[in-house]
Design a protein around this motif. Structure first.
Motif, mmCIF file in Angstrom:
data_model
loop_
_atom_site.group_PDB
_atom_site.id
_atom_site.type_symbol
_atom_site.label_atom_id
_atom_site.label_comp_id
_atom_site.label_asym_id
_atom_site.label_seq_id
_atom_site.Cartn_x
_atom_site.Cartn_y
_atom_site.Cartn_z
ATOM 1 N N ARG A 140 1.463 -2.843 0.759
ATOM 2 C CA ARG A 140 1.137 -2.347 2.087
ATOM 3 C C ARG A 140 0.890 -3.520 3.037
ATOM 4 O O ARG A 140 0.818 -4.678 2.615
ATOM 5 N N LEU A 157 -6.292 -2.653 6.512
ATOM 6 C CA LEU A 157 -5.021 -1.945 6.343
ATOM 7 C C LEU A 157 -4.419 -1.590 7.702
ATOM 8 O O LEU A 157 -5.106 -1.112 8.599
ATOM 9 N N ARG A 159 -2.186 0.986 9.372
ATOM 10 C CA ARG A 159 -1.629 2.331 9.158
ATOM 11 C C ARG A 159 -0.439 2.527 10.098
ATOM 12 O O ARG A 159 -0.472 3.320 11.050
ATOM 13 N N LYS A 161 2.328 3.991 9.823
ATOM 14 C CA LYS A 161 2.991 5.294 9.865
ATOM 15 C C LYS A 161 2.182 6.323 10.662
ATOM 16 O O LYS A 161 2.585 7.480 10.776
ATOM 17 N N PRO A 163 -2.078 7.667 11.921
ATOM 18 C CA PRO A 163 -3.376 7.960 11.304
ATOM 19 C C PRO A 163 -3.363 9.163 10.374
ATOM 20 O O PRO A 163 -4.265 9.312 9.544
ATOM 21 N N SER A 166 -1.442 9.273 4.826
ATOM 22 C CA SER A 166 -2.360 8.603 3.911
ATOM 23 C C SER A 166 -1.759 7.294 3.421
ATOM 24 O O SER A 166 -0.533 7.097 3.445
ATOM 25 N N GLU A 167 -2.630 6.405 2.947
ATOM 26 C CA GLU A 167 -2.144 5.140 2.403
ATOM 27 C C GLU A 167 -1.176 5.382 1.248
ATOM 28 O O GLU A 167 -0.158 4.705 1.118
ATOM 29 N N MET A 170 2.414 6.253 2.542
ATOM 30 C CA MET A 170 3.072 5.355 3.493
ATOM 31 C C MET A 170 4.353 4.739 2.938
ATOM 32 O O MET A 170 5.240 4.341 3.689
ATOM 33 N N ASP A 207 -4.474 1.935 16.078
ATOM 34 C CA ASP A 207 -3.755 3.208 15.996
ATOM 35 C C ASP A 207 -2.266 2.958 16.242
ATOM 36 O O ASP A 207 -1.881 2.464 17.313
ATOM 37 N N TRP A 208 -1.451 3.317 15.259
ATOM 38 C CA TRP A 208 -0.030 3.014 15.301
ATOM 39 C C TRP A 208 0.807 4.288 15.354
ATOM 40 O O TRP A 208 0.406 5.325 14.823
ATOM 41 N N TYR A 210 4.813 5.431 14.507
ATOM 42 C CA TYR A 210 6.104 5.044 13.927
ATOM 43 C C TYR A 210 7.217 5.328 14.931
ATOM 44 O O TYR A 210 7.218 6.356 15.600
#
Length: 331
Positions: A140, A157, A159, A161, A163, A166-167, A170, A207-208, A210
């Motif tokens: 990751r 981490l 994230r 993909k 919020p 889940s990890e 991903m 906050d990402w 995709y």
């Protein structure tokens, strides 16, 4: 007469100092294309570069075969003002095969901190008898932060993909690279190896969202040039370039870059992981400068993945024609 000779001597000394400090002199004085030489117990891989305060900070994957034949990966760093003398290597991440933090992508400045992106490359209970063994599907992306480029935070981490993913869900992802959007201030992109190169964006690096992917090799490095994104990436061997104005439509550009690989036993197995800084406006360089790693003489699949990998350097005026220390001697 003696005064005239004295002034002539002083003038010659000043001319000598001036000549030594002329543009591009740092590059022309590097004795070898190899900056960090791997061996049967050590690999130097995946360089990332920051030039700050007249100092080059080199971050990289350090792989060591340690007691009991166990193989560990670390993210490490060294620094230099002349690219010839490097500081003692500093390891930034813990000794833990379940994590094996590695492959630093790049370093950015954000909210008065330095932020380095990197990955995990889990290989629990990995020993030399298993070579080569590649990282698990649990790899990751993470960031670490520093106020002074010496002391670094615990990894956080990414994230990428979103919020709600889940990890666990991903998916395997490696080789992150952070870049400010060329058109929208405050917007950041993360490029990473998954389904070619994937892209996610954020306005706070937390906050990402995709945003898709495109065909590409690994170890993405992205520049902004003439209102275009320039994606430098690594296919099976060598370094390639794509260009895009909008991060959706990409066009291959130039030829595959393999530098002096044909003459370099230390890179004959694979030449890869090129990262480029545009140093054309820096008087001591005046070029694009590329850092990369080469492994050899065996291929990675034959065993020279976690050993016999070395970090090298090359430079260019146009990203097409490349030079390196000692190139002229091969002509």
């Amino acid at each position: 007469m003696h005064i005239l000779l004295l002034w002539l001597y002083i003038g010659w000394q000043l001319l000598t100092v001036s000549t030594q400090d002329t543009p591009k002199n740092i590059l022309t004085k590097i004795p070898s294309p190899v900056l960090f030489q791997g061996d049967d117990h050590t690999a130097y891989r995946d360089p990332a570069i920051l030039y700050y305060n007249n100092t080059m900070y080199l971050f990289f994957t350090l792989v060591r075969i340690e007691e009991g034949g166990k193989v560990y990966s670390y993210t490490a760093m060294s620094q230099s003002k002349d690219l010839r003398r490097w500081s003692q290597i500093q390891i930034l991440t813990p000794r833990d095969q379940r994590l094996d933090y590695s492959s630093p992508g790049n370093i950015i400045r954000y909210n008065n901190e330095w932020i380095l992106c990197l990955q995990t490359y889990p290989r629990p209970d990995y020993t030399v008898q298993q070579m080569p063994r590649f990282g698990s599907g649990d790899a990751r992306l993470f960031t670490i932060r520093s106020s002074d480029l010496r002391y670094w935070s615990q990894p956080e981490l990414m994230r990428v993909k979103g919020p709600t993913v889940s990890e666990h869900d991903m998916g395997r992802m490696i080789d992150p690279y952070l870049l400010a959007d060329k058109d929208e201030p405050g917007k950041w992109w993360c490029f990473y190896k998954q389904n070619g190169v994937s892209m996610s964006y954020s306005y706070d690096l937390h906050d990402w969202t995709y945003s898709g992917h495109t065909d590409s090799g690994e170890n993405a490095c992205v520049l902004v040039e003439n209102n275009e994104y320039v994606l430098i990436h690594s296919p099976k061997n060598g370094i390639a370039i794509k260009r895009s104005t909008d991060l959706r439509t990409w066009k291959d550009w130039g030829s595959l870059i393999t530098l002096g690989q044909a003459d370099w036993p230390w890179a004959r197995g694979r030449l890869t992981a090129g990262t480029v800084l545009n140093m054309k406006n820096e008087p001591q360089f005046g070029k694009y400068v590329m850092f990369f790693h080469g492994s050899g003489p065996l291929t990675e699949e034959a065993g020279n993945f976690d050993k016999n990998a070395s970090i090298g350097i090359a430079w260019s005026d146009d990203l097409k024609t490349w030079n390196w220390p000692g190139k002229e001697s091969h002509r």
